[in-house]
Design a protein around this motif. Sequence first.
Motif, short mmCIF file in Angstrom:
data_model
loop_
_atom_site.label_atom_id
_atom_site.label_comp_id
_atom_site.label_asym_id
_atom_site.label_seq_id
_atom_site.Cartn_x
_atom_site.Cartn_y
_atom_site.Cartn_z
N THR A 211 33.04 35.70 27.42
CA THR A 211 34.68 35.64 26.12
C THR A 211 35.29 35.49 27.20
O THR A 211 36.45 35.00 27.10
N LEU A 212 35.53 36.39 27.61
CA LEU A 212 36.43 37.07 29.19
C LEU A 212 35.97 36.66 30.00
O LEU A 212 37.17 35.68 30.61
N THR B 224 35.37 32.92 29.68
CA THR B 224 36.30 32.10 29.52
C THR B 224 38.06 32.10 29.71
O THR B 224 38.41 31.34 29.73
N SER B 225 38.12 33.44 29.39
CA SER B 225 39.49 33.34 29.79
C SER B 225 40.43 33.92 30.93
O SER B 225 41.28 34.59 30.99
N ASP B 226 39.07 33.86 31.68
CA ASP B 226 39.61 33.90 33.13
C ASP B 226 39.92 35.46 33.69
O ASP B 226 41.21 35.69 34.36
N LYS B 227 39.31 35.96 33.04
CA LYS B 227 39.45 37.63 32.83
C LYS B 227 37.88 38.20 33.58
O LYS B 227 36.99 38.67 33.24
#
Length: 159
Positions: free
Chosen positions: A8-9, A11-14
């Motif tokens: 998930t991180l 995909t959120s560019d983290k």
Amino acid sequence: AYCYHGQTLLTSDKCGEAIRSLQESEKFFAKAEALCKEYGETKGPGTTAKPSGHLFFRKLGSLIKNTLEKCQRENGFIYFQKVPSEAPQLELKANYGLVEPIPFEFPALNAHWTPETLAAFDLTKRPKDDTAKPKPDEDVKPLKEPDIKPQKDSGCQIS
């Protein structure tokens, strides 16, 4: 949970936090794998269960490894983010997809359930049951089977 949180991180560019989450996931997976192998080698009635050979467990190991490699590759080419020393905190309380639980309450007792009524259900005071004795088996008489002789004139034709 850390593996899926890392995805998930990512995909959120983290990517830095995703790498740390996946490293934490790899650490816990190694612990779980050791415990599963130890469980599979113990003697007892549950020895047929091999949790480390379960499909979910095998897929999770490759998923963690592949996702971590992808994160490290993308962080080296695209993001250039620093990997934190502490793993990101997991959100333990789901804020989507779940309904709030309704607290269970016992219904009020009916007026018919008095202490006298409950005492009447005492199984130690039940009468002796003489009908529980097994009945003797009766002799089965053989039946005479009729003599059946093959007939040529049955009316059937093979064409």
